[in-house]
Design an enzyme around this catalytic site. Structure first.
Site, PDB file in Angstrom:
ATOM      1  N   THR A 112       3.697 -82.296 -95.952  1.00 58.82           N
ATOM      2  CA  THR A 112       3.302 -81.124 -96.739  1.00 58.82           C
ATOM      3  C   THR A 112       3.431 -81.452 -98.226  1.00 58.82           C
ATOM      4  OG1 THR A 112       3.944 -79.616 -94.987  1.00 58.82           O
ATOM      5  CG2 THR A 112       3.817 -78.688 -97.206  1.00 58.82           C
ATOM      6  N   SER A 141       8.196 -77.442 -87.862  1.00 58.68           N
ATOM      7  CA  SER A 141       8.617 -77.490 -89.268  1.00 58.68           C
ATOM      8  C   SER A 141       9.854 -78.363 -89.458  1.00 58.68           C
ATOM      9  CB  SER A 141       8.932 -76.065 -89.739  1.00 58.68           C
ATOM     10  OG  SER A 141       9.658 -76.083 -90.950  1.00 58.68           O
ATOM     11  N   HIS A 189      -0.949 -72.965 -97.847  1.00 57.51           N
ATOM     12  CA  HIS A 189       0.383 -72.590 -97.366  1.00 57.51           C
ATOM     13  C   HIS A 189       0.431 -71.102 -97.015  1.00 57.51           C
ATOM     14  CE1 HIS A 189       4.354 -74.827 -97.419  1.00 57.51           C
ATOM     15  NE2 HIS A 189       4.761 -73.638 -97.034  1.00 57.51           N
ATOM     16  N   LYS A 221      -0.906 -82.278 -95.562  1.00 55.11           N
ATOM     17  CA  LYS A 221      -1.080 -80.822 -95.415  1.00 55.11           C
ATOM     18  C   LYS A 221      -0.943 -80.142 -96.777  1.00 55.11           C
ATOM     19  CE  LYS A 221       0.832 -76.763 -93.022  1.00 55.11           C
ATOM     20  NZ  LYS A 221       1.573 -76.017 -94.055  1.00 55.11           N
ATOM     21  N   TYR A 248       8.878 -82.193 -94.992  1.00 58.86           N
ATOM     22  CA  TYR A 248       9.160 -82.037 -96.418  1.00 58.86           C
ATOM     23  C   TYR A 248      10.033 -83.222 -96.785  1.00 58.86           C
ATOM     24  CZ  TYR A 248       7.772 -77.080 -96.555  1.00 58.86           C
ATOM     25  OH  TYR A 248       7.086 -75.896 -96.519  1.00 58.86           O
TER      26      TYR A 248
END
Ligand SMILES: Cc1cc2nc3c(=O)[nH]c(=O)nc-3n(C[C@H](O)[C@H](O)[C@H](O)COP(=O)(O)O)c2cc1C
Length: 353
Positions: A157, A107, A247, A223, A131
């Site tokens: 994402t 992440s 998610h 994603k 992100y």
């Protein structure tokens, strides 16, 4: 409780071990948690077809993910702040994934740096989830560091332009201890973790994907796709793959469970893109259903996380191995020699869902 033996035991031990605030963070969904619940219920609408007397001594769960050979089609999903689950954190998770032969997606909100994760499991297949902050430079730096550290894909994402309404998260008290990634430091300098998600650029568009895909040296996977039209746009704008994902039920409550979205997306882009799948994987038989419906691999978020929370690196490894073993047993009982043999012929819709 004694050392957990099964996936269900692991989750129970995890929930006993973690600070109650973080348990709420990890387990929660958005809104009335309808999508969170339906993600798992959707698997009960499919039956696996048993075949017998196939003369098979063994089966193989080996496959490739984005061209990389793996021993298991279960990829560790990007889950933020893993040191809140256990001090082994992302480093332990990376070691566990490499030991089992699963790929790992780290992440943006990792408590370990990309270099630490790479050093912990140098032979593991690893991807970076991204992100995009309103300050795009922060994201560009993170991607550059990750590519340097041998991360071999970027997962962009796209289902979090704004944060879902997560009641449980609104009630908990955020406290931090560790912030080694630049993106995480940046986020922390700008408020609590809950607030840090609000630093994400809310206005990304397909042109951004195209620029990203043409400027990085590794494949970009989108994603958070639930519509075939978006999967087609992802292909047209340079993506190498998509993750069919809601998610884990944490964003648009009322969105369709991913298993319902998967077949149409496979039909639209399955011949052009790698189609990965997540949200709701709880057992190895779930992996078999998703692969039979056309996914090339799956990501699991909460399950490996519960393993980490229960027993650190060893627990995460146990969960990934249990998922792999359950898949192998299901394959054998379905008469499939390998995951790549799984097709629509191996599933049937439930007569009574
Ligand atoms: C606690 C938690 C944190 C997450 N953090 C991220 C994240 O930082 N980036 C991201 O792309 N997805 C994140 N996700 C979503 C997962 O990558 C994945 O899509 C989801 O967990 C899959 O559903 P499952 O938990 O039912 O397997 C998070 C999910 C959870 C449960």
């Amino acid at each position: 409780m004694e050392t957990p033996l099964t996936l269900t035991d692991v989750e129970a031990v995890a929930l006993e071990n973690i600070d109650p605030d973080w348990a709420e963070y990890f387990r929660g969904g958005s809104g009335r948690e309808q999508t969170l619940a339906e993600n798992t219920v959707a698997f009960a609408r499919w039956r696996l077809r048993q075949r017998v007397l196939r003369g098979m001594e063994t089966t193989s769960t080996e496959t490739t993910v984005l061209g990389h050979p793996v021993r298991s089609p279960v990829v560790v999903a990007p889950v933020a702040y893993q040191r809140l689950a256990h001090e082994d954190g992302e480093v332990g998770m990376a070691r566990a994934a490499a030991a089992v032969g699963s790929a790992l997606c780290l992440s943006t909100y990792s408590n370990a740096s990309v270099a630490e994760v790479a050093a912990a499991a140098p032979d593991g297949v690893r991807f970076l989830q991204v992100y995009v902050f309103s300050d795009h430079g922060i994201t560009d730096d993170l991607i550059a560091q990750a590519v340097d550290a041998g991360f071999s894909a970027v997962f962009l994402t796209v289902d979090l332009p704004v944060v879902g309404i997560r009641d449980r998260e609104r009630r908990i008290h955020w406290r931090f201890s560790d912030d080694s990634l630049p993106s995480v430091r940046y986020a922390h300098d700008h408020g609590s973790a809950g607030e840090s998600l609000q630093l994400i650029d809310p206005a990304l568009d397909w042109a951004y994907l195209e620029r990203l895909a043409s400027s990085v040296s590794v494949p970009v996977v989108v994603k958070g796709v639930l519509e075939p039209a978006d999967a087609v746009l992802a292909a047209e704008h340079g993506a190498a793959g998509v993750v069919v994902s809601n998610h884990g039920g944490r964003q648009l409550d009322g969105a369709m469970p991913t298993l319902e979205a998967l077949p149409a997306i496979v039909e639209a882009v399955g011949d052009r893109l790698d189609v990965l799948f997540d949200s709701g994987i709880r057992r190895g038989t779930d992996v078999a259903i998703a692969l039979a419906l056309g996914a090339d691999a799956v990501l699991a978020g909460r399950q490996p996380l519960w393993g980490l929370a229960a027993r650190g690196e060893d627990g995460a490894r146990q969960v990934l191995e249990l998922l792999r073993e359950e898949l192998a047993v299901a394959l054998h009982l379905m008469g499939c020699r390998s995951v790549d043999e799984l097709t629509l012929e191996h599933v049937a819709r439930a007569v009574r869902p």
